[in-house]
Design an enzyme around this catalytic site. Structure first.
Site, mmCIF file in Angstrom:
data_model
loop_
_atom_site.group_PDB
_atom_site.id
_atom_site.type_symbol
_atom_site.label_atom_id
_atom_site.label_comp_id
_atom_site.label_asym_id
_atom_site.label_seq_id
_atom_site.Cartn_x
_atom_site.Cartn_y
_atom_site.Cartn_z
ATOM 1 N N TRP A 318 0.831 -1.211 0.000
ATOM 2 C CA TRP A 318 0.000 0.000 0.000
ATOM 3 C C TRP A 318 0.863 1.258 0.000
ATOM 4 O O TRP A 318 0.526 2.263 -0.624
ATOM 5 C CB TRP A 318 -0.911 -0.005 1.235
ATOM 6 C CG TRP A 318 -1.762 1.224 1.369
ATOM 7 C CD1 TRP A 318 -3.007 1.429 0.838
ATOM 8 C CD2 TRP A 318 -1.456 2.413 2.112
ATOM 9 N NE1 TRP A 318 -3.483 2.667 1.191
ATOM 10 C CE2 TRP A 318 -2.559 3.297 1.971
ATOM 11 C CE3 TRP A 318 -0.362 2.825 2.869
ATOM 12 C CZ2 TRP A 318 -2.575 4.558 2.560
ATOM 13 C CZ3 TRP A 318 -0.380 4.078 3.453
ATOM 14 C CH2 TRP A 318 -1.481 4.934 3.302
ATOM 15 N N HIS A 319 2.007 1.191 0.673
ATOM 16 C CA HIS A 319 2.865 2.368 0.779
ATOM 17 C C HIS A 319 3.583 2.692 -0.527
ATOM 18 O O HIS A 319 3.999 3.834 -0.727
ATOM 19 C CB HIS A 319 3.889 2.173 1.900
ATOM 20 C CG HIS A 319 3.325 2.422 3.261
ATOM 21 N ND1 HIS A 319 2.648 1.456 3.963
ATOM 22 C CD2 HIS A 319 3.333 3.534 4.048
ATOM 23 C CE1 HIS A 319 2.261 1.955 5.126
ATOM 24 N NE2 HIS A 319 2.657 3.203 5.202
ATOM 25 N N GLY A 320 3.755 1.718 -1.398
ATOM 26 C CA GLY A 320 4.418 2.029 -2.649
ATOM 27 C C GLY A 320 4.676 0.801 -3.494
ATOM 28 O O GLY A 320 4.717 -0.325 -2.998
ATOM 29 N N PHE A 472 2.588 8.524 -1.363
ATOM 30 C CA PHE A 472 1.853 7.288 -1.096
ATOM 31 C C PHE A 472 0.383 7.455 -1.434
ATOM 32 O O PHE A 472 -0.359 6.524 -1.360
ATOM 33 C CB PHE A 472 2.017 6.868 0.379
ATOM 34 C CG PHE A 472 3.469 6.714 0.770
ATOM 35 C CD1 PHE A 472 4.368 6.115 -0.094
ATOM 36 C CD2 PHE A 472 3.922 7.174 1.990
ATOM 37 C CE1 PHE A 472 5.694 5.986 0.253
ATOM 38 C CE2 PHE A 472 5.234 7.037 2.348
ATOM 39 C CZ PHE A 472 6.136 6.438 1.483
#
Length: 472
Positions: A318-320, A472
């Site tokens: 989800w963060h990248g 993000f």
């Protein structure tokens, strides 16, 4: 638009406040919606179209789920809504990552679409998904007013970097709210605290981190590597928690109360405790919408461990769109599993300072993968940190530890411990019914005034001023 820029502080925010409070109450939501769309379009006009599309389809999905009388039809609509939202996220955030990995695995030569990443897409997509899911679960009321739902998804204080707000938490506030003097004063105070954390701490340590990551690690010493990760550990906390503080403060200025997103995570005594205190809105989102539906802790032991690893694999992703983020997530997931197996009992028996050391060491190792651009640079940094491959002579550590940096690091460590806040809260509780409470109030006002002057001076000078979680 960034909160810590002159255009926001001295133009956008004052104009929005004046327009909001001098307008009729029935128009205020429309005004906030309009300025929120302008805020988002400021840097990326094309992305507003994507946001409006996301708002529209989730508005329709919410209505369809609510109107469907058959459970099978409701579930079908819900599944379609999840597919649509994840589809948007995959196309705009992960398409290049998927194609690069397919080319590597299959030795193909598929073209990279190189789609620009819309700022804050992960945050507003998760909010939109949670709205439809809550309507399906009967945990929230369907919103029949399109503009009210649009305001919920696009509201500028928490649009870019959270906190992730549940619709059920602010449903009543969208329909009916007011701001009194205390709430406005509290909002301004919280915003200034966040602004000073960002400008006076995060920016100072962050500039050193970015400057050293530009140059080759081949000349890093063990001391340099530890200085970098200590500074980054402070940077990411004071950057992200500052944004959450400012978002909460801005929300209060307009009558909204957002839930807390941080609770001094670096004071945690285990990785499990860390995730009760770090990015609370994201960890609870994954808990409620992924971990529990997977079976949570109500299934076989091996499934519990697998569920936690799945959650943190996806949390990292989800963060990248990078394997570095995946490894960061799996490090946390692995230690959560180990703490369940028995490591937690061992850690709980340790002297409390050692519990903090254990937690911070794991967290800082994770931050290496989070910050490094590639897996090879992350592993190289870790080998240097722990002595293997470190240069006996390289960059001179003393030339980077300036008096200003040293002071900021010390202040950052003290503030992130939470003790100054606890001491002040205890004094306020102790003297709240005495005349001394006025002395404490004057002290707080004086401190905020000094912080505001220092922050504005730094901003006016055009100093280094990024926001980590914007990507993000």
């Amino acid at each position: 638009m960034v909160f810590s820029t002159p255009i926001f502080l001295f133009a956008f925010l004052p104009f929005t406040i004046l327009l909001y409070y001098f307008s009729q109450e029935k128009l205020r939501n429309l005004i906030l919606l309009a300025v929120s769309l302008i805020f988002y379009a400021w840097g990326e006009p094309y992305a507003v179209i994507l946001m409006i599309f996301s708002i529209t389809i989730n508005y329709m999905f919410g209505l369809l789920v609510d109107k469907s009388t058959r459970p099978v039809l409701q579930k079908t609509v819900l599944i379609l809504s999840v597919i649509a939202n994840l589809g948007i996220l995959i196309i705009f955030k992960y398409s290049s990552f998927i194609i690069i990995n397919l080319n590597t695995l299959l030795s193909t030569n598929l073209p990279d679409p190189q789609i620009p990443l819309p700022i804050g897409i992960s945050f507003f997509t998760f909010q939109a998904m949670s709205y439809v899911i809550d309507v399906y679960r009967k945990d929230g009321n369907v919103q029949k007013n399109y503009f009210s739902l649009a305001l919920y998804i696009s509201f500028f204080p928490q649009l870019i970097a959270g906190p992730i707000v549940r619709y059920k938490d602010i449903d009543n506030q969208i329909r009916n709210r007011s701001v009194n003097y205390r709430q406005m004063a509290s909002g301004i105070q919280r915003f200034l605290i966040g602004l000073s954390k960002k400008v006076l701490i995060s920016n100072v340590v962050g500039e050193l981190v970015d400057n050293l990551f530009i140059v080759s690690m081949d000349y890093w010493t063990t001391g340099i590597s530890w200085l970098v990760i200590i500074c980054y550990t402070l940077q990411i906390y004071f950057d992200f928690s500052a944004y959450s503080d400012m978002a909460i403060g801005l929300g209060r200025m307009f009558g909204f109360e957002f839930l807390e997103n941080f609770n001094y995570p670096y004071n945690a005594t285990s990785i499990r405790d860390f995730w009760r205190k770090w990015h609370i809105s994201l960890s609870t989102w994954f808990r409620d919408y992924l971990y529990i539906p997977l079976g949570g802790s109500r299934c076989a032991t091996w499934r519990i461990y697998l569920n936690q690893l799945i959650v943190f694999f996806l949390c990292g992703l989800w963060h990248g769109s990078s394997w570095n983020f995946v490894i960061w997530g799996l490090i946390h997931g692995l230690f959560l599993v180990l703490e369940r197996i028995g490591l937690g009992n061992f850690v709980n028996k340790l002297w409390k300072p050692l519990q903090h050391v254990y937690t911070l060491l794991i967290v800082m190792i994770g931050w290496v993968f989070f910050r490094a651009e590639t897996l090879s640079s992350a592993t190289q940094m870790l080998t240097i940190m722990f002595g293997s491959g470190a240069k006996l002579s390289g960059y001179n550590l003393s030339q980077y530890i300036t008096p200003l940096l040293l002071i900021v690091i010390i202040i950052g460590v003290i503030i992130s411990s939470g003790y100054p806040t606890k001491i002040l809260d205890n004094l306020e509780n102790k003297y709240k019914h005495t005349k001394n409470i006025h002395i404490i109030a004057c002290f707080k006002i004086a401190c905020l005034t000094i912080l505001m002057i220092l922050s504005f001076s730094s901003i006016a000078s055009g100093a280094y001023n990024p926001f980590i979680y914007f990507r993000f």
